[in-house]
Motif scaffolding. Structure first.
Motif, mmCIF file in Angstrom:
data_model
loop_
_atom_site.group_PDB
_atom_site.id
_atom_site.type_symbol
_atom_site.label_atom_id
_atom_site.label_comp_id
_atom_site.label_asym_id
_atom_site.label_seq_id
_atom_site.Cartn_x
_atom_site.Cartn_y
_atom_site.Cartn_z
ATOM 1 N N GLY A 94 -14.249 37.454 -26.734
ATOM 2 C CA GLY A 94 -14.396 38.169 -25.478
ATOM 3 C C GLY A 94 -14.041 39.636 -25.587
ATOM 4 O O GLY A 94 -13.301 40.057 -26.486
ATOM 5 N N GLY A 95 -14.580 40.409 -24.662
ATOM 6 C CA GLY A 95 -14.266 41.835 -24.595
ATOM 7 C C GLY A 95 -14.546 42.364 -23.200
ATOM 8 O O GLY A 95 -15.420 41.860 -22.495
ATOM 9 N N ALA A 96 -13.791 43.361 -22.776
ATOM 10 C CA ALA A 96 -13.979 43.990 -21.466
ATOM 11 C C ALA A 96 -13.822 45.494 -21.623
ATOM 12 O O ALA A 96 -13.035 45.967 -22.454
ATOM 13 N N TYR A 97 -14.563 46.250 -20.809
ATOM 14 C CA TYR A 97 -14.601 47.703 -20.966
ATOM 15 C C TYR A 97 -14.377 48.411 -19.636
ATOM 16 O O TYR A 97 -14.873 47.988 -18.594
ATOM 17 N N THR A 98 -13.601 49.493 -19.690
ATOM 18 C CA THR A 98 -13.419 50.350 -18.522
ATOM 19 C C THR A 98 -13.141 51.777 -18.993
ATOM 20 O O THR A 98 -12.961 52.019 -20.199
ATOM 21 N N GLY A 99 -13.091 52.723 -18.069
ATOM 22 C CA GLY A 99 -12.828 54.099 -18.465
ATOM 23 C C GLY A 99 -12.750 55.029 -17.271
ATOM 24 O O GLY A 99 -12.884 54.606 -16.117
ATOM 25 N N ALA A 100 -12.535 56.302 -17.550
ATOM 26 C CA ALA A 100 -12.391 57.302 -16.502
ATOM 27 C C ALA A 100 -12.712 58.679 -17.054
ATOM 28 O O ALA A 100 -12.660 58.905 -18.267
ATOM 29 N N SER A 101 -13.025 59.612 -16.165
ATOM 30 C CA SER A 101 -13.234 61.006 -16.508
ATOM 31 C C SER A 101 -12.383 61.839 -15.566
ATOM 32 O O SER A 101 -12.465 61.673 -14.343
ATOM 33 N N TYR A 153 -11.132 65.557 -19.787
ATOM 34 C CA TYR A 153 -11.132 64.499 -20.800
ATOM 35 C C TYR A 153 -11.889 63.275 -20.309
ATOM 36 O O TYR A 153 -12.087 63.090 -19.100
ATOM 37 N N GLU A 154 -12.307 62.458 -21.265
ATOM 38 C CA GLU A 154 -12.924 61.172 -20.988
ATOM 39 C C GLU A 154 -12.106 60.096 -21.668
ATOM 40 O O GLU A 154 -11.708 60.241 -22.829
ATOM 41 N N LEU A 155 -11.863 59.010 -20.947
ATOM 42 C CA LEU A 155 -11.033 57.917 -21.426
ATOM 43 C C LEU A 155 -11.860 56.640 -21.475
ATOM 44 O O LEU A 155 -12.556 56.314 -20.503
ATOM 45 N N SER A 156 -11.809 55.931 -22.592
ATOM 46 C CA SER A 156 -12.512 54.659 -22.751
ATOM 47 C C SER A 156 -11.517 53.595 -23.197
ATOM 48 O O SER A 156 -10.711 53.838 -24.096
ATOM 49 N N VAL A 157 -11.566 52.409 -22.573
ATOM 50 C CA VAL A 157 -10.620 51.336 -22.873
ATOM 51 C C VAL A 157 -11.385 50.035 -23.071
ATOM 52 O O VAL A 157 -12.197 49.647 -22.221
ATOM 53 N N ALA A 158 -11.123 49.350 -24.178
ATOM 54 C CA ALA A 158 -11.694 48.033 -24.451
ATOM 55 C C ALA A 158 -10.560 47.055 -24.731
ATOM 56 O O ALA A 158 -9.664 47.351 -25.525
ATOM 57 N N VAL A 159 -10.588 45.909 -24.047
ATOM 58 C CA VAL A 159 -9.582 44.860 -24.225
ATOM 59 C C VAL A 159 -10.307 43.634 -24.764
ATOM 60 O O VAL A 159 -11.166 43.071 -24.077
ATOM 61 N N GLN A 160 -9.958 43.208 -25.986
ATOM 62 C CA GLN A 160 -10.752 42.202 -26.682
ATOM 63 C C GLN A 160 -9.892 41.066 -27.230
ATOM 64 O O GLN A 160 -8.667 41.160 -27.256
#
Length: 226
Positions: free
Chosen positions: A89-96, A209-216
């Motif tokens: 499994g994996g999930a993705y989120t982020g922000a700018s 900045y840009e932030l990317s987060v993946a939880v796997q």
């Protein structure tokens, strides 16, 4: 399936952050806005001007952290017919957003309600115009060219990300870069108990900045490997 999963998550991280309810991504790359604060106008790679210190920004404390919603969740349960099969499994989120004049941003990432047990956290940050992958210089047939961009090293382009367990505020992981690019990967800590992310820098820090987060469930290949 595993190689496909690695490719998909790598591509998501490489694409950068997506907008969430508390953040806004401007349509043109030369303009980045942090909702509730003054606009950050980027004059060129790594160059930005802040009018003042985000007086209306609300997520500069843990108590007012911005919740990040997942834009993509994938889950394939283990096949009971094969003893070697495991949950995938994996999930993705982020922000700018932006950091200006002693500013810091707090984010809340829910990991306790995912349909799988998180075992790997990947965070990518691009600040001050940095490209996703490091700048490389190529030479061939007497010609030289570059790929990517590294902002000049210095406090104004320094970004730090600290990851805390939301329940105990235990520090799970931390990374800092003085050229605006963070690749943070960790198995460390209770990743299934919700997380706080703190984005900050020294007093001179000054950038969008840009932030990317993946939880796997597990690690995947470095998307910048050649």
């Amino acid at each position: 399936m595993q190689s496909q999963r690695k490719f998909t998550l790598s591509c998501l991280l490489a694409m950068g952050a997506v907008g969430v309810a508390a953040c806004s991504v401007a349509p043109a790359p030369e303009r980045i806005e942090d909702v509730g604060s003054n606009e950050l106008v980027v004059a060129g790679p790594g160059v930005g001007v802040c009018n003042q210190s985000d007086p209306y920004e609300k997520n500069n404390k843990q108590a007012t952290a911005t919740g990040l919603n997942y834009s993509w969740i994938y889950f394939e349960p283990a096949n009971p017919d094969y003893w070697w099969s495991v949950d995938t499994g994996g999930a993705y989120t982020g922000a700018s957003a932006s950091i200006c004049k002693n500013d810091e941003d707090w984010y809340f990432v829910s990991t306790s309600n995912l349909p799988y047990a998180p075992g790997w956290l990947s965070i990518r940050a691009k600040a001050a115009g940095a490209s996703h992958c490091p700048m490389q210089v190529y030479e061939e047939d007497g010609e030289t060219w570059t790929s990517g961009y590294d902002p000049p090293a210095g406090p104004e382009n320094t970004i730090q990300i600290d990851v805390y367990s939301a329940g105990t505020l235990q520090l799970v992981a931390s990374a800092q870069s003085n050229i605006g690019r963070i690749f943070l990967d960790t198995y460390n800590g209770p990743l299934d108990q919700d997380l706080y992310l703190r984005v900050h820098g020294p007093k001179e820090a000054h950038y969008g900045y840009e932030l990317s987060v993946a939880v796997q469930t597990d690690a995947f290949e470095d998307e910048c490997e050649s």
